[in-house]
Motif scaffolding. Structure first.
Motif, short mmCIF file in Angstrom:
data_model
loop_
_atom_site.label_atom_id
_atom_site.label_comp_id
_atom_site.label_asym_id
_atom_site.label_seq_id
_atom_site.Cartn_x
_atom_site.Cartn_y
_atom_site.Cartn_z
N LYS A 35 44.51 49.78 51.03
CA LYS A 35 43.15 50.19 50.63
C LYS A 35 42.98 50.08 49.13
O LYS A 35 41.96 49.62 48.62
N TYR A 36 44.01 50.53 48.42
CA TYR A 36 43.99 50.48 46.95
C TYR A 36 43.79 49.03 46.50
O TYR A 36 42.93 48.74 45.67
N ILE A 37 44.60 48.15 47.08
CA ILE A 37 44.53 46.73 46.67
C ILE A 37 43.14 46.16 46.96
O ILE A 37 42.52 45.54 46.09
N ASP A 38 42.67 46.39 48.19
CA ASP A 38 41.38 45.79 48.56
C ASP A 38 40.23 46.34 47.74
O ASP A 38 39.28 45.61 47.44
N ALA A 39 40.31 47.63 47.38
CA ALA A 39 39.23 48.23 46.59
C ALA A 39 39.25 47.70 45.15
O ALA A 39 38.19 47.52 44.54
N ARG A 40 40.44 47.46 44.59
CA ARG A 40 40.54 47.04 43.18
C ARG A 40 40.39 45.54 43.00
O ARG A 40 40.07 45.08 41.92
N ARG A 41 40.61 44.79 44.07
CA ARG A 41 40.58 43.32 43.95
C ARG A 41 39.29 42.79 43.30
O ARG A 41 39.36 41.99 42.36
N PRO A 42 38.10 43.22 43.78
CA PRO A 42 36.88 42.63 43.19
C PRO A 42 36.50 43.23 41.84
O PRO A 42 35.56 42.75 41.19
N GLU B 35 39.26 46.80 33.04
CA GLU B 35 39.09 48.25 33.08
C GLU B 35 40.27 48.95 33.73
O GLU B 35 40.45 50.16 33.63
N LEU B 36 41.05 48.18 34.47
CA LEU B 36 42.17 48.80 35.19
C LEU B 36 43.51 48.60 34.48
O LEU B 36 44.48 49.29 34.76
N LEU B 37 43.52 47.65 33.57
CA LEU B 37 44.79 47.35 32.89
C LEU B 37 45.30 48.56 32.09
O LEU B 37 44.49 49.34 31.56
N ARG B 38 46.59 48.67 32.00
CA ARG B 38 47.15 49.81 31.27
C ARG B 38 46.84 49.71 29.78
O ARG B 38 46.68 48.61 29.24
N ALA C 163 48.75 38.27 41.11
CA ALA C 163 49.07 39.53 41.79
C ALA C 163 48.20 39.79 43.02
O ALA C 163 48.73 40.01 44.12
N PHE C 164 46.89 39.73 42.85
CA PHE C 164 46.01 40.01 44.00
C PHE C 164 46.10 38.94 45.09
O PHE C 164 46.20 39.29 46.27
N PRO C 165 46.10 37.65 44.73
CA PRO C 165 46.28 36.66 45.79
C PRO C 165 47.59 36.85 46.57
O PRO C 165 47.64 36.65 47.78
N CYS C 166 48.67 37.28 45.88
CA CYS C 166 49.94 37.51 46.58
C CYS C 166 49.81 38.68 47.57
O CYS C 166 50.58 38.77 48.52
N CYS C 167 48.86 39.57 47.29
CA CYS C 167 48.73 40.76 48.14
C CYS C 167 47.64 40.62 49.20
O CYS C 167 47.18 41.62 49.76
N GLU C 168 47.23 39.40 49.50
CA GLU C 168 46.28 39.19 50.60
C GLU C 168 46.95 39.64 51.90
O GLU C 168 48.14 39.41 52.09
N SER C 169 46.15 40.24 52.80
CA SER C 169 46.82 40.71 54.02
C SER C 169 47.18 39.55 54.96
O SER C 169 48.14 39.67 55.71
#
Ligand code: ATP
Length: 519
Positions: free
Chosen positions: A403-410, A415-418, A440-446
């Motif tokens: 859920k975290y990944i899918d919500a942050r992907r778009p 704004e999210l970077l440390r 990172a996000f493409p690697c985490c596609e379901s």
């Protein structure tokens, strides 16, 4: 004794219970077993009782398999000592000293009473007692020969607390005392040494070793539970570590074992962990000061290069490093990234549900669902580690990870970077944003088919790293090598590198070499 008394009492009381005519018949019948017990030799009687106990009566505590195995191991070692057949031993030292052992040489060996007549009942296959290479392949003999030579070479004169000893070359007479020694060391470790950590099946303690006259710190790993399964898990890790040779894999310094029950593996000590990097809002000076400056503009992306490189090495061996999460990544004193915990490695085409996998949220959804394990599955955990480090969030243990990944992907990644990254300025921040958006996000596609492949991850990493290099040093103009050329050079050069050079550093050196040769 009890049996005799019971029979005698039965004979005495039988008189009062039975009519006289029947008593005359009964007395000789009852006397028969009584006479039989006294007529057979004591040894046979013992075997009968023992065997009967084992076969028919539930003992409150059955002997653990290990104890039986140890007994049997001793028997086998004695037997093979006289047969000159190698079993887990240095060939030369197996041969008995005939002068000293004349008697036993002639006599041969008798199995202990408890096991006599029962050989093979519990352990018909003894192949697990032989040293094997990780996947149990055929090169047993080679491995043994190699181990024996290596054992001789290995410097294991140890410090006070930890003095590893190899069991190769031990005669069976020594096996029991070696077993006690290793067991004593394990209990000493548990009571006095500093515990570095523990996992599902292992506990790790800090110790010191003398290697080539130099005192080095070591992480000594032992089994959590002293059973056969624990032994096999740790021994499997030992064998893998022996077989794998890459600077990104924790080094096995040495090990000591009785070969059956007790085992300690001594690993290089890795003081820093990746988890610290993820969670630290204000990274300590200690971490900032690591060689290559792990927490610098170029250092942070270099972590992913190193990780990619070691995973690729494992992939070339057809291995998936199953347990890729922050707890299993550590750094040397000088900031070199290494993987630990080689207890569970999978073959690339592994199918079937892995026990407990459904609750490991760092794993790709298809692996948790019990589908085929592929390199795309490995890339999911790789992407997740990247997100965690760059977002400063430890989410791999949460069931909500997807859920975290899918919500942050778009979302806008800047704004999210440390904070650490944002402080490096807009140009660098935008490169790290690309790292998240393009890797990172493409690697985490379901869906695994939507994830990039291993090579394209490298290509993207490489071009982002070059862009960061240019921002950091606009004067620097590396020669334009094609990505596959860079990779080939790195592969060829890797063999000569004793210490783990961060991958990007190697890449830059090669770029320089290449540009020098072109001029
Ligand atoms: N080489 C090392 N240097 C420093 N600490 C280490 C080292 N190896 C292991 N540790 C520490 O010990 C802990 C447990 O080690 P490890 O993960 O190998 O055990 P495990 O039982 O195999 O774990 P798992 O449950 O993941 O299978 C690690 O999380 C780490 O804190």
């Amino acid at each position: 004794m009890l049996f005799e008394w019971t029979v005698s009492l039965a004979i005495i009381f039988s008189g009062s219970l039975f009519p006289v005519e029947e008593k005359r018949m009964l007395e000789p019948m009852l006397l028969l077993p009584f006479v039989y017990i006294h007529s057979i030799p004591e040894k046979v009687h013992q075997v009968v009782i023992d065997t009967t106990d084992l076969d028919y009566f539930q003992e409150p505590e059955l002997p653990s398999e290990d104890e039986v195995l140890i007994d049997y191991e001793k028997v086998l070692q004695e037997h093979w000592k006289y047969q000159s057949t190698p079993l887990n031993l240095n060939h030369e030292s197996q041969l008995p000293d005939q002068d000293q052992d004349e008697e036993s040489w002639k006599k041969g060996l008798s199995a202990p009473a408890r096991l006599s007549g029962m050989g093979g009942l519990w352990f018909p296959d003894f192949s697990h007692l032989l040293r094997q290479s990780p996947d149990g392949e055929q090169n047993n003999e080679d491995t043994k020969a190699e181990e024996n030579t290596e054992n001789k070479q290995e410097e294991s004169a140890a410090g006070e607390e930890t003095q590893p000893e190899e069991n190769s070359g031990q005669s069976s007479v020594d096996t029991a005392s070696l077993s006690t020694k290793v067991a004593t060391r394990i209990s000493q470790m548990r009571s006095t040494a500093k515990r570095l950590g523990s996992g599902c099946y292992g506990e790790v303690f800090l110790g010191t070793l003398n290697q080539n006259g130099e005192r080095i710190r070591t992480a000594a790993k032992i089994m959590k539970s002293q059973d056969r399964r624990g032994f096999h898990n740790l021994d499997r890790e030992r064998r893998w570590l022996k077989a794998l040779d890459h600077p990104g894999v924790v080094k096995l310094i040495t090990y000591e074992s009785d070969g059956v029950r007790n085992l300690v593996i001594y690993l290089e000590y890795l003081p820093y962990d990746y988890y610290q990097l993820i969670v630290s809002k204000e990274p300590t000076q200690e971490l900032k000061g690591l060689n290559g400056n792990v927490l610098s503009e170029q250092g942070l992306i270099n972590i992913f290069f190193c990780l990619h490189e070691v995973l690729e090495y494992l992939h070339q061996q057809n291995i998936i490093y199953f347990d890729l999460h922050s707890g299993n990544l550590r750094f040397t004193e000088s900031g070199t990234l290494k993987l630990i915990d080689f207890g569970v490695l999978l073959r690339c085409d592994n199918k079937g549900v892995l026990p407990g996998a459904e609750n490991c949220y760092h794993l790709a959804p298809e692996i948790r669902a019990g589908k085929e394990v592929t390199i795309k599955g490995q890339l999911f955990s790789f992407g997740l580690l990247m997100i965690q480090l760059l977002h400063n969030k430890h989410i791999e243990k949460s069931p909500e990870v997807q859920k975290y990944i899918d919500a942050r992907r778009p979302m806008d990644q800047s704004e999210l970077l440390r904070k650490l990254v944002i402080c490096w300025g807009a140009e660098i921040t935008s490169e790290y944003e690309s790292l998240l958006d393009e890797i990172a996000f493409p690697c985490c596609e379901s869906d695994p088919d939507d994830r990039p492949d291993f090579d394209s991850v490298f290509t993207t990493l490489n071009s982002i790293a070059k862009a960061i290099d240019r921002i950091m040093d606009p004067e620097y103009e590396p020669a334009e090598l094609k990505d596959h050329e860079v990779k080939t050079i790195i592969e060829g050069h890797k063999k000569d590198v004793n210490d783990f050079q961060p991958a990007k550093k190697q890449r830059l050196e090669h770029d320089q070499v290449a540009s020098g040769s072109q001029n």
